[in-house]
Motif scaffolding. Structure first.
Motif, PDB file in Angstrom:
ATOM      1  N   ARG A 158       0.751  -1.291  -0.031  1.00  0.00           N
ATOM      2  CA  ARG A 158       0.003   0.076   0.069  1.00  0.00           C
ATOM      3  C   ARG A 158       0.777   1.361   0.012  1.00  0.00           C
ATOM      4  N   GLY A 159       2.154   1.275   0.305  1.00  0.00           N
ATOM      5  CA  GLY A 159       2.807   2.366   0.444  1.00  0.00           C
ATOM      6  C   GLY A 159       3.523   2.699  -0.872  1.00  0.00           C
ATOM      7  N   ASP A 160       3.354   1.943  -1.696  1.00  0.00           N
ATOM      8  CA  ASP A 160       4.090   2.016  -3.340  1.00  0.00           C
ATOM      9  C   ASP A 160       2.890   2.983  -4.308  1.00  0.00           C
ATOM     10  N   GLN A 161       3.403   4.291  -3.922  1.00  0.00           N
ATOM     11  CA  GLN A 161       2.661   4.961  -4.699  1.00  0.00           C
ATOM     12  C   GLN A 161       2.522   4.793  -6.153  1.00  0.00           C
ATOM     13  N   ALA A 162       3.489   4.418  -6.765  1.00  0.00           N
ATOM     14  CA  ALA A 162       3.926   4.089  -8.210  1.00  0.00           C
ATOM     15  C   ALA A 162       2.632   2.937  -8.523  1.00  0.00           C
ATOM     16  N   ALA A 163       2.630   1.999  -7.807  1.00  0.00           N
ATOM     17  CA  ALA A 163       1.774   0.944  -8.127  1.00  0.00           C
ATOM     18  C   ALA A 163       0.413   1.427  -7.867  1.00  0.00           C
ATOM     19  N   PHE A 164      -0.072   2.599  -6.979  1.00  0.00           N
ATOM     20  CA  PHE A 164      -1.267   2.901  -6.845  1.00  0.00           C
ATOM     21  C   PHE A 164      -1.654   3.732  -8.128  1.00  0.00           C
ATOM     22  N   GLN A 165      -0.761   4.618  -8.498  1.00  0.00           N
ATOM     23  CA  GLN A 165      -0.782   5.528  -9.707  1.00  0.00           C
ATOM     24  C   GLN A 165      -1.139   4.457 -10.990  1.00  0.00           C
ATOM     25  N   ALA A 166      -0.398   3.399 -11.281  1.00  0.00           N
ATOM     26  CA  ALA A 166      -0.538   2.560 -12.149  1.00  0.00           C
ATOM     27  C   ALA A 166      -1.802   1.926 -12.315  1.00  0.00           C
ATOM     28  N   TYR A 167      -2.191   1.504 -11.074  1.00  0.00           N
ATOM     29  CA  TYR A 167      -3.858   0.632 -10.972  1.00  0.00           C
ATOM     30  C   TYR A 167      -4.707   2.119 -11.419  1.00  0.00           C
ATOM     31  N   LEU A 168      -4.656   3.364 -10.861  1.00  0.00           N
ATOM     32  CA  LEU A 168      -5.643   4.029 -11.265  1.00  0.00           C
ATOM     33  C   LEU A 168      -5.611   4.367 -12.665  1.00  0.00           C
ATOM     34  N   ASP A 169      -4.440   4.606 -13.016  1.00  0.00           N
ATOM     35  CA  ASP A 169      -4.383   4.791 -14.701  1.00  0.00           C
ATOM     36  C   ASP A 169      -4.955   3.762 -15.399  1.00  0.00           C
ATOM     37  N   ARG A 170      -4.807   2.729 -15.078  1.00  0.00           N
ATOM     38  CA  ARG A 170      -5.240   1.637 -15.816  1.00  0.00           C
ATOM     39  C   ARG A 170      -6.846   1.458 -15.877  1.00  0.00           C
ATOM     40  N   ILE A 171      -7.256   1.514 -14.594  1.00  0.00           N
ATOM     41  CA  ILE A 171      -8.893   1.782 -14.322  1.00  0.00           C
ATOM     42  C   ILE A 171      -9.510   2.764 -15.042  1.00  0.00           C
ATOM     43  N   ASN A 172      -8.716   4.139 -14.989  1.00  0.00           N
ATOM     44  CA  ASN A 172      -9.503   5.150 -15.767  1.00  0.00           C
ATOM     45  C   ASN A 172      -9.350   5.023 -17.234  1.00  0.00           C
ATOM     46  N   GLN A 173      -8.513   4.105 -17.853  1.00  0.00           N
ATOM     47  CA  GLN A 173      -8.513   3.858 -19.393  1.00  0.00           C
ATOM     48  C   GLN A 173      -9.917   3.079 -19.815  1.00  0.00           C
ATOM     49  N   ARG A 174     -10.231   2.510 -19.090  1.00  0.00           N
ATOM     50  CA  ARG A 174     -11.306   1.573 -19.123  1.00  0.00           C
ATOM     51  C   ARG A 174     -12.517   2.448 -19.727  1.00  0.00           C
ATOM     52  N   PRO A 175     -13.250   1.917 -20.752  1.00  0.00           N
ATOM     53  CA  PRO A 175     -14.518   2.509 -21.330  1.00  0.00           C
ATOM     54  C   PRO A 175     -15.531   2.413 -20.016  1.00  0.00           C
ATOM     55  N   ARG A 176     -16.310   3.556 -19.973  1.00  0.00           N
ATOM     56  CA  ARG A 176     -17.568   3.369 -18.898  1.00  0.00           C
ATOM     57  C   ARG A 176     -18.666   3.217 -19.697  1.00  0.00           C
ATOM     58  N   ARG A 177     -19.403   2.211 -19.224  1.00  0.00           N
ATOM     59  CA  ARG A 177     -20.756   1.926 -19.636  1.00  0.00           C
ATOM     60  C   ARG A 177     -21.746   2.811 -19.138  1.00  0.00           C
ATOM     61  N   ILE A 178     -22.626   3.341 -19.907  1.00  0.00           N
ATOM     62  CA  ILE A 178     -23.806   4.380 -19.369  1.00  0.00           C
ATOM     63  C   ILE A 178     -24.731   3.345 -19.081  1.00  0.00           C
ATOM     64  N   ILE A 179     -25.319   3.133 -17.717  1.00  0.00           N
ATOM     65  CA  ILE A 179     -26.448   2.143 -17.769  1.00  0.00           C
ATOM     66  C   ILE A 179     -27.638   2.992 -17.920  1.00  0.00           C
ATOM     67  N   ALA A 180     -27.798   4.123 -17.344  1.00  0.00           N
ATOM     68  CA  ALA A 180     -29.173   5.057 -17.577  1.00  0.00           C
ATOM     69  C   ALA A 180     -28.767   6.406 -17.486  1.00  0.00           C
ATOM     70  N   SER A 181     -29.692   7.197 -18.131  1.00  0.00           N
ATOM     71  CA  SER A 181     -29.391   8.691 -17.756  1.00  0.00           C
ATOM     72  C   SER A 181     -30.136   9.263 -16.847  1.00  0.00           C
ATOM     73  N   PRO A 182     -30.055  10.236 -15.961  1.00  0.00           N
ATOM     74  CA  PRO A 182     -30.977  10.363 -14.819  1.00  0.00           C
ATOM     75  C   PRO A 182     -32.366  10.896 -15.143  1.00  0.00           C
ATOM     76  N   ASP A 183     -32.631  11.073 -16.587  1.00  0.00           N
ATOM     77  CA  ASP A 183     -34.101  11.546 -16.743  1.00  0.00           C
ATOM     78  C   ASP A 183     -34.732  10.308 -17.343  1.00  0.00           C
ATOM     79  N   ASP A 184     -34.100   9.194 -17.290  1.00  0.00           N
ATOM     80  CA  ASP A 184     -34.719   7.947 -17.784  1.00  0.00           C
ATOM     81  C   ASP A 184     -35.681   7.463 -16.861  1.00  0.00           C
ATOM     82  N   PRO A 185     -36.997   7.109 -17.356  1.00  0.00           N
ATOM     83  CA  PRO A 185     -38.097   6.849 -16.658  1.00  0.00           C
ATOM     84  C   PRO A 185     -38.116   5.517 -15.983  1.00  0.00           C
ATOM     85  N   ASP A 186     -37.055   4.544 -16.641  1.00  0.00           N
ATOM     86  CA  ASP A 186     -36.631   3.381 -15.789  1.00  0.00           C
ATOM     87  C   ASP A 186     -35.350   3.159 -15.161  1.00  0.00           C
TER      88      ASP A 186
END
Length: 82
Positions: free
Chosen positions: A22-50
């Protein structure tokens, strides 16, 4: 001290490495960078009736995928022990 190649690690390996170091900041940054590169799937918009139903269905699907993955890992572990 040798430099660790985070790019050579799978997502699961990098996550486990970071959790153990947990003290390895470079590992933490690599993990965050990898997660943030993933495409985000939009489930529903806030005004969606369902909206509520779609979000609940997505949560159920994610939970079931986790259960299936854990079950598969347990089966693989049991097979390796045999």
């Amino acid at each position: 001290m040798s430099r660790i190649d985070y790019d050579a690690m799978s997502d699961a390996e990098l996550k486990q490495y970071f959790l153990k170091h947990r003290g390895d900041q470079a590992a933490f940054q690599a993990y965050l960078d990898r997660i943030n590169q993933r495409p985000r799937r939009i489930i529903a918009s806030p005004d969606d009736p369902d909206f509520d139903e779609k979000v609940q269905a997505a949560i159920r699907q994610k939970l079931e995928a986790g259960r299936s993955r854990r079950s598969q890992q347990a089966n693989n572990s049991n097979a390796a022990d045999s």
